[in-house]
Design an enzyme around this catalytic site. Structure first.
Site, PDB file in Angstrom:
ATOM      1  N   ASP A  31       0.851  -1.189   0.000  1.00 55.26           N
ATOM      2  CA  ASP A  31       0.000   0.000   0.000  1.00 55.26           C
ATOM      3  C   ASP A  31       0.887   1.239   0.000  1.00 55.26           C
ATOM      4  O   ASP A  31       2.101   1.153   0.258  1.00 55.26           O
ATOM      5  CB  ASP A  31      -0.938   0.012   1.214  1.00 55.26           C
ATOM      6  CG  ASP A  31      -0.184   0.081   2.525  1.00 55.26           C
ATOM      7  OD1 ASP A  31       0.862  -0.603   2.666  1.00 55.26           O
ATOM      8  OD2 ASP A  31      -0.607   0.822   3.432  1.00 55.26           O
ATOM      9  N   GLU A  33       0.136  -0.877   5.760  1.00 53.32           N
ATOM     10  CA  GLU A  33       1.222  -0.293   6.552  1.00 53.32           C
ATOM     11  C   GLU A  33       1.046   1.200   6.753  1.00 53.32           C
ATOM     12  O   GLU A  33       1.302   1.730   7.846  1.00 53.32           O
ATOM     13  CB  GLU A  33       2.569  -0.583   5.864  1.00 53.32           C
ATOM     14  CG  GLU A  33       3.778  -0.423   6.797  1.00 53.32           C
ATOM     15  CD  GLU A  33       4.333   1.002   6.853  1.00 53.32           C
ATOM     16  OE1 GLU A  33       5.140   1.275   7.751  1.00 53.32           O
ATOM     17  OE2 GLU A  33       3.966   1.857   6.004  1.00 53.32           O
TER      18      GLU A  33
END
Lengths: 477, 477
Positions: free
Chosen positions: B100, B166
């Site tokens: 991400d 994250e």
């Protein structure tokens, strides 16, 4: 004295339902000056007032103030000025009020529709603007009408100044008052403003003093941009560290201002003044109730009132530029701006306050040994105001209170500022009286604003009686 | 040593355009985990990775993590876990990365389209996620593929763990890692994470330590509601007055924490450790550049690095509940919440830090003699992490750096935290290495994020070389 008053009072009682209807019509117009979309309602409210005044035979003007500064697509609502009577043998009293209101919505938590006057079984008339300031403004109109219907001569010439931007900083008003002081307002002998409140709920007061306010920003900056505290914590001098130290040096928990020289500017307390506080209708319970806690600085009423009215105070309002949301953010803000203000009292000249504040902040910052940059600036200053309560304007009002309410009024000051008061005093050079109609529980600016029916009706009597006693006062002062 | 590396390096060079195309495809998927509407793109990015890994012959699973806490209408993106090789004679290395990215939009000020990899004439590959963390994640895939195309045996078994949350707090990951430590990750011999950056732009580093973070709120309340400073200034004890005094007592301009006992928790500096800082490729100019100013606490590099890596720091982040907007507001806030955090280092146990903080704040508040209420709470704590840089995991990485970049890496710590590091160490009980690919100028989380082509291609060589040296390291530690 003032024997005509019995007839006047009786007429006010007779017309009381009609006067309440007039207030209902006014409250129904949501004249919120802070809300752009309500600007036509503010204008409509001004027109309503002008029409009512015309119907009463007053000479009325709606005076434009031009575009709203910073919002040039908006026209400021007009100031409604009016004259009722022009008899050179009578005194002329200039009265001020405002026809705009604070924002209000049912969704804010109002128990009733804010723009529908709703009267409960205790006679509390709920509605936005009921007490602030439509009730008092209509009070003057009602006083005229009751005189007419009772066939009584109006005792003074009445000049009226009703503005539509009071709740949004009275945009444009100062210039207008200064310009009209020698024109429309030229023959005013004194000024009366009904836009504040009793200290409590039982005893009327006359207000002869207001504190001023000098508002400061202290900006501390260093890094070129906000930093991550993990990466830079321990290696960069943090502006927020410096700022909280500066702010912490200003005042202590008990409100003692730490800025040297400031206390010396304050007019000394005389024994005469000191003796006045004991008689004021105010208790520590009143304070605790309004605080919502017992976290007061002083344990007794005298010192509390003096701290509110005649001594300066310093409040830290907040910090701009730092993390202010709920939750956690590990930011080192690059630039933070602390906001604080000092409530000023006689004889603190704003320029002297500025000088002492800037000097002190500079010294405190130097002590930190910081490489950051510190800049303290004045955001705005409004001066304190104190009138002579021995002036005939006050004496007349005092007699009126005693006649209507059966009690001598407290002579009070207020901790906050009503800037227009000082503007009128300085522009006209005349004595200004604050003559409140509502009580301390009226919740102006809050939800469920109300005006007690009794305060409204007796208030109409009071305003009329005040004008009669004004007419009788000897020509001194 | 590791003679196959020449062939591997050559193959990486041959495939470099192809590897850049792979990065281009990954950057084109706007896998912003913080943006609900982009959740399908995050999932698509996970699928892209899983498909690429499958094509390379890895055993891949996409493991669901359930609903997103607090946003139960959203499914968390799956963790992509994979195994490449299952030879009991080889070492097994567990690698972590995330697929991400941070939010990005052209309107934020990007010079190029953030989700179009754009390479300038200096070989800077601009694009969101290029360096954080799609480049490093693809580095592992590229290393596998280059071995295959060069016909080289892969030196280790590779376990992979790539998450998609994250940048939004790694929701759900800790539980997953803890559960899989004795399952999918059971035979990991060491862990390698490539999700941080070189200290500068020229010299690679291996990172063996991170500071922890204990984040506190100190709430001071008194009045029942916000007050007007005109009315109550001087009569009420103001929570903000108390709060700035408490916050001012925590740390001084030079970063010295004023809380007694805290410094004593810090592991003493040994001569050996002290001698390491002088050789680190870092200058005060580097610091000034990243600060955007010269407002540093320490005048020299050694003390600056120690302050960042091995000493605690305390930052005041802001105040919730006070006035934080531009302009002026004369409010006395009824409840204010100061936020501060302490970056912690060995051997500060978070519980000891809490105890000293709570005790100190309580004492400071008692000193004020205030009737207000003070409550200090821990918002969250993440512990510091320090690995042994003498472990074979580090030795292998150091040799790989020297082979690829021709220079011994700096052994560094970081001031911030990467919580997953400690999670892997505690869950697996194995040595964890942080092996960065990008440099300090990559602007992760900022506009114009980039990864230098050289860092990407040499970084792919580095990751492969690291695995070869890992295979050769003696079986100690």
């Amino acid at each position: 004295m003032a024997p005509q008053l019995d007839g006047y009072f009786k007429q006010v009682d007779t017309l009381s339902d009609y006067f309440i209807e007039r207030l209902r019509k006014a409250v129904a117009i949501p004249s919120i000056s802070a809300d752009e979309e309500r600007r036509p309602d503010v204008v409509r409210m001004g027109e309503f007032l002008a029409a009512e005044l015309s119907a009463l035979g007053a000479e009325v003007q709606q005076r434009p103030l031009g575009k709203q500064p910073g919002k040039e697509h908006l026209e400021l609502p007009p100031v409604v000025i009016a004259r009722y009577g022009n008899d050179k043998k009578k005194r002329t009293i200039l009265v001020y009020g405002h026809y705009d209101v604070q924002p209000a919505g049912k969704e804010d938590g109002w128990a009733t529709e804010p723009f529908e006057l709703t009267i409960d079984d205790k006679g509390r008339m709920f509605g936005r603007g009921s007490t602030d300031d439509k009730g008092p403004v209509l009070g003057w109109l009602n006083a005229i009408e009751a005189h007419q219907k009772a066939g009584l001569d109006f005792p003074v010439n009445l000049l009226m100044c009703f503005e539509g931007m009071e709740e949004y900083g009275s945009e444009g008003l100062d210039d207008f008052i200064n310009a009209e002081a020698k024109n429309f307002f030229a023959d005013a002998d004194a000024v009366c403003i009904s836009d504040n409140y009793w200290l409590g709920t039982e005893k009327p007061c006359l207000t002869y003093g207001l504190r001023g306010c000098s508002y400061y920003s202290v900006e501390i900056s260093g890094p070129g941009q906000d930093l991550h505290s993990g990466v830079f914590g321990g290696t960069a001098q943090e502006p927020m560290t410096d700022l909280v130290r500066i702010l912490a040096s200003l005042v202590d928990t008990d409100g003692k201002i730490q800025i040297p020289g400031l206390a010396e500017l304050v007019a000394p307390l005389t024994d005469e003044e000191k003796s006045l506080y004991g008689n004021i209708a105010f208790t520590m319970e009143n304070l605790y109730e309004s605080l919502g806690s017992t976290t007061s600085i002083h344990p007794d009423k005298e010192r509390t009132l003096m701290a509110r009215w005649r001594y300066p105070s310093l409040s830290v309002h907040g910090v701009e530029g730092a993390f202010s949301q709920p939750g956690a953010k590990t930011v080192i803000p690059a630039k933070v701006i602390g906001k604080f203000s000092i409530r000023t009292v006689p004889n603190m000249e704003p320029e002297d306050v500025d000088r002492l504040v800037f000097k002190y902040i500079d010294e405190q910052f130097q002590k930190l040994g910081s490489k950051n940059t510190c800049k303290c600036t004045l955001q705005h200053a409004g001066k304190w105001w104190v009138a002579s309560p021995k002036h005939w304007n006050f004496t007349a009002a005092s007699k009126a209170v005693e006649r209507v309410w059966g009690v001598k009024p407290d002579l009070t000051r207020e901790g906050g500022s009503i800037p227009v008061t000082l503007t009128f005093e300085q522009a006209t050079g005349k004595n200004v009286l604050l003559l409140p109609m509502g009580s301390s529980t009226d919740a102006a600016h809050s939800i469920n604003e109300k005006l007690d029916k009794k305060n409204y009706i007796e208030g109409i009597k009071l305003l009329g009686a005040y004008l009669h006693y004004v007419a009788e006062e000897p020509m001194v002062n």
